[in-house]
Scaffold this active site. Structure first.
Site, PDB file in Angstrom:
ATOM      1  N   SER A 171       0.842  -1.187   0.000  1.00  0.00           N
ATOM      2  CA  SER A 171       0.000   0.000   0.000  1.00  0.00           C
ATOM      3  C   SER A 171       0.889   1.254   0.000  1.00  0.00           C
ATOM      4  CB  SER A 171      -0.969  -0.037   1.180  1.00  0.00           C
ATOM      5  OG  SER A 171      -1.949   0.970   1.057  1.00  0.00           O
ATOM      6  N   ASP A 271      -9.529  -4.313  -5.444  1.00  0.00           N
ATOM      7  CA  ASP A 271      -8.875  -3.174  -4.807  1.00  0.00           C
ATOM      8  C   ASP A 271      -9.296  -1.893  -5.523  1.00  0.00           C
ATOM      9  OD1 ASP A 271      -7.187  -1.277  -3.696  1.00  0.00           O
ATOM     10  OD2 ASP A 271      -5.347  -2.405  -4.054  1.00  0.00           O
ATOM     11  N   HIS A 301      -8.041  -4.901  -1.028  1.00  0.00           N
ATOM     12  CA  HIS A 301      -6.864  -4.187  -0.558  1.00  0.00           C
ATOM     13  C   HIS A 301      -6.430  -4.758   0.789  1.00  0.00           C
ATOM     14  CE1 HIS A 301      -4.105  -0.799  -0.907  1.00  0.00           C
ATOM     15  NE2 HIS A 301      -4.253  -0.608   0.396  1.00  0.00           N
TER      16      HIS A 301
END
Length: 328
Positions: A171, A271, A301
């Site tokens: 991320s 995501d 995610h």
């Protein structure tokens, strides 16, 4: 370096939020003066009494940053073979979490054993107290730690191969890994050599919404409102999401990619950021880099933090990239 989590905390932290209303990013309170109150997230101390040993070493004591090292037990066969080093940056939108956050600690433990590798997880400064580029500066500091101090660490000296170093981030940590690679590509890091950069679900943005972002209003892990909140807290004051810190494919000159090692970009079809991750992988490839793109799998995610099967998939891809040719 936080207090130990209770069993109930650990159990709760292993489950993803079931709805947008319980999303941890939505619980970040932004006050009128620009300060925030973060939700409480369980943390765990390093431990030498585990299947994967861990301990903390300082990065910059004046800034409160550190690196948590993970060493798997009985890691390689034959035992004379040394382990690659993965310099890892956790996620959290630049605003929450740390190297000792329970799910990132558990993920690094599991990755060190599965690859196997010595994982060096970087605890960096968070926004908005320290807006970007503060975290990126800490990423560069971690690269210089690889050069100047890592070889003196007893675990790395005995078991690590700095000539097989890799950068990895999840991320927002993916953004850190990419920026650290770009900013140090002309620096002699000997005895370390960076062989590759692994960008897992990098936290990319842009002013114009992508289809996957537009469809994420009620995403349980990264809803659009939370995405906007995190970016607003992290970027320099006055910057929009087309800034090079969040949208390098638009704002960064292609020449910045010259000299970078091969890259892996991984993502999931569920995501909200997947459209940007796919475009980013294409931009890297168009810039002349060797790119392994794994952005078509199912998931959401940060799924690898909560779904064991997704963690296994990610670690298998990391293992192939680190120990193999890097091709899917």
């Amino acid at each position: 370096m936080g207090d130990a989590a209770t069993a109930e905390d650990l159990d709760a932290a292993e489950r993803p939020p079931p709805s947008k209303s319980e999303n941890i990013f939505m619980q970040i309170a932004v006050h009128p003066d620009g300060t925030i109150t973060r939700p409480v997230v369980p943390s765990v101390p390093a431990s030498l009494d585990a299947a994967v040993s861990s301990r903390d070493v300082p990065l910059d004591a004046s800034l409160g940053t550190y690196i948590r090292l993970y060493l798997p037990s009985n890691p390689v066969d034959p035992p004379s073979t040394k382990l690659p080093i993965i310099l890892y940056f956790h996620g959290g939108g630049f605003v929450v979490f740390s190297a000792d956050t329970v799910f990132y600690h558990a993920s690094c433990e599991a990755m060190a054993a599965a690859v196997p590798a010595i994982v060096a997880s970087v605890d960096y400064r968070l926004a908005p107290e320290h807006r970007l580029p503060a975290a990126y500066d800490d990423g560069v500091a971690a690269m210089l730690w690889l050069r100047d101090e890592a070889h003196e660490d007893p675990w790395i000296a005995a078991h690590g191969d700095l000539s097989r170093s890799f950068l990895m981030g999840s991320s927002s940590g993916g953004n850190l890994a990419f920026n650290a690679a770009v900013r140090t590509k002309g620096v002699d890091l000997s005895p370390a050599t960076v062989r590759g950069v692994l960008l897992h679900q990098p936290y990319l943005g842009g002013v114009e919404r992508t289809p996957s972002e537009t469809a994420s209003e009620d995403d349980f892990m990264l809803p659009l409102e939370a995405n906007d909140k995190l970016m607003g807290l992290a970027l320099p004051l006055g910057a929009d999401r087309d800034h090079k810190f969040s949208n390098p494919a638009k704002a960064m000159a292609p020449e910045a990619l010259l000299g970078l090692p091969r890259c892996m970009v991984s993502g999931s079809d569920g995501d909200p950021l997947v459209d940007r991750q796919r475009r980013f992988a294409a931009w890297l490839r168009d810039g002349g880099l060797e790119v392994v793109a794994r952005t078509d799998g199912a998931g959401f995610h940060a799924a690898e933090l909560f779904v064991p099967e997704k963690a296994e998939e990610l670690f298998a891809a990391v293992r192939e990239f680190v120990h193999g040719s890097g091709e899917p």
